[in-house]
Design an enzyme around this catalytic site. Structure first.
Site, PDB file in Angstrom:
ATOM      1  N   CYS A   1       2.890  -5.984  12.563  1.00 36.71           N
ATOM      2  CA  CYS A   1       2.126  -6.228  11.398  1.00 36.71           C
ATOM      3  C   CYS A   1       1.207  -7.832  12.553  1.00 36.71           C
ATOM      4  O   CYS A   1       0.127  -7.570  12.306  1.00 36.71           O
ATOM      5  CB  CYS A   1       2.521  -7.103   9.914  1.00 36.71           C
ATOM      6  SG  CYS A   1       4.246  -7.927  10.037  1.00 36.71           S
TER       7      CYS A   1
ATOM      8  N   HIS B   1      -1.288 -12.414   5.815  1.00 37.45           N
ATOM      9  CA  HIS B   1      -0.416 -12.742   7.158  1.00 37.45           C
ATOM     10  C   HIS B   1      -1.674 -14.139   7.896  1.00 37.45           C
ATOM     11  O   HIS B   1      -2.343 -13.813   8.427  1.00 37.45           O
ATOM     12  CB  HIS B   1      -0.128 -12.496   8.722  1.00 37.45           C
ATOM     13  CG  HIS B   1       1.018 -11.636   7.739  1.00 37.45           C
ATOM     14  ND1 HIS B   1       2.298 -11.833   6.805  1.00 37.45           N
ATOM     15  CD2 HIS B   1       2.267 -10.603   8.629  1.00 37.45           C
ATOM     16  CE1 HIS B   1       3.342 -10.923   7.365  1.00 37.45           C
ATOM     17  NE2 HIS B   1       3.347 -10.654   8.484  1.00 37.45           N
TER      18      HIS B   1
END
Ligand code: A2P
Length: 339
Positions: free
Chosen positions: A130, A243
């Site tokens: 990710c 994130h």
């Protein structure tokens, strides 16, 4: 059966699996039949897809008969065992785990960056980590324009990257702590509520964690350049989704912050949110739920001649996982159609 493809989602009851199913629906991927697969723990459960309620099947050796695309997100050991079986059955596997990512025979794909590398795949295509996926979207236009010498990245990663139990742990621990009691979690070694943890995945002999080494190696593979020097520190923060990354890029030739901003404005999958005077910059609360990766705080590094400093936030369940996986499937469908 309606026109389209038979799509299996392995790990359909997990955070990423659920997002994959929603993304297939949202982007109107031509699904003739959806097969949600999970462990025995999920036997008897159902998922909703395009207005229908579908039973979750327990994953087994026969699960992939007649399947066109199999999207895996149930952990590396499940991919290791079942992805080859799926390929044998004639399915194309898009694997969200790290298990096959560094295999020479397995393309590691972010369609906007290296979609062409998908050609000649042997049945398994890997979805990057990710944090890597969102970073390479920003690195690619800079790499093409002025070259990249070195990258220093620090991540601030949300708990959803560690799965549904991690989300539950942050929630329960936060509630418990606020009401004055303790909560012993079992996903994170250190408390995650009201804390930050400088460890994601296991430590390796070189002192880096596996997550950090994934970012280094996967970035070099996707940009097809293992001369780029990269160092990473991956940190878990008490955020549910999204994130963030602080990225320092040392370029081969000088690039002004304004020119970097223009490159990002033209880059596919990227949104620029960078008005420091109005205190505008991306945050996870803002970006969660968005397809694009957001970039802000773009400035020249004062400490070196050719350096760009920036702040990047992406929804780790979308571009970092489910969206990128579905985009890979779309890319395959489109290239077959136009072949
Ligand atoms: P289950 O819900 O039945 O445990 P997350 O990453 O959010 O924790 O989700 C992991 C996903 O992987 C879930 O859908 C989980 O199913 C699935 N999974 C875990 N272990 C297995 C297994 N042995 N076989 C099939 N699916 C599994």
């Amino acid at each position: 059966m309606s026109k389209g493809y038979v799509v299996a989602v392995v790990g359909a009851t997990g955070v990423v699996g659920k997002e994959m199913i929603e993304t297939l629906q949202e982007r109107k991927f031509p699904v003739a039949k959806l097969i949600p697969l999970a462990s025995e723990r999920s036997a008897g459960s159902t998922i909703d897809f395009k207005g229908n309620t579908i039973d979750v099947d327990v994953l087994n050796d026969e699960s992939f008969i007649g399947v066109d695309f199999a999207l895996f997100s149930a952990g590396g050991s499940i991919s290791e065992k079942y992805a080859p079986l799926a390929v044998k059955s004639g399915a194309v596997v898009i694997d969200n785990t790290s298990h096959f990512r560094m295999d020479n025979d397995v393309p590691l794909i972010v369609p906007e960056v290296n979609g062409d590398a998908i050609k000649g795949h042997k049945g398994i295509i890997a979805n990057p980590n990710c944090s890597t996926a969102q970073m390479v979207l920003l690195l690619k236009p800079i790499y093409d324009a002025v070259g990249i010498e070195r990258i220093v990245v620090s991540t601030y990663q949300s708990v959803s990257g560690a799965g549904k139990d991690a989300i539950q742990e942050l929630e329960s621990q936060s509630r418990a702590n606020l009401s004055g009691s303790d909560y012993q979690g079992n996903v994170f070694k250190s408390p995650i509520a009201f804390n930050v943890i400088p460890q994601i995945d296991v430590f390796l002999d070189n002192g880096y964690t596996k997550e950090e080494m994934k970012m280094i190696q996967e970035t070099q593979k996707i940009l097809r350049d293992d001369t780029i020097r990269i160092t990473a520190t991956a940190v878990r923060v008490p955020v549910f989704v999204g994130h963030s990354e602080s990225i320092n890029i040392q370029t081969k030739e000088y690039l002004s912050a304004d020119d970097a901003r223009k490159l990002f404005e033209a880059a596919p999958g990227v949104s620029v949110l960078d008005s420091p005077l109005e205190q505008e910059y991306p945050t996870p609360r803002q970006v969660a739920g968005e397809d694009n990766v957001f970039v802000g705080r773009i400035r020249n590094d004062l400490s070196i001649r050719n350096g760009i400093e920036l702040w990047c936030v992406g929804d780790n369940l979308k571009k970092g996982a489910a969206l990128n996986a579905v985009q890979i499937a779309e890319f395959l469908v489109q290239s077959r159609v136009t072949a």
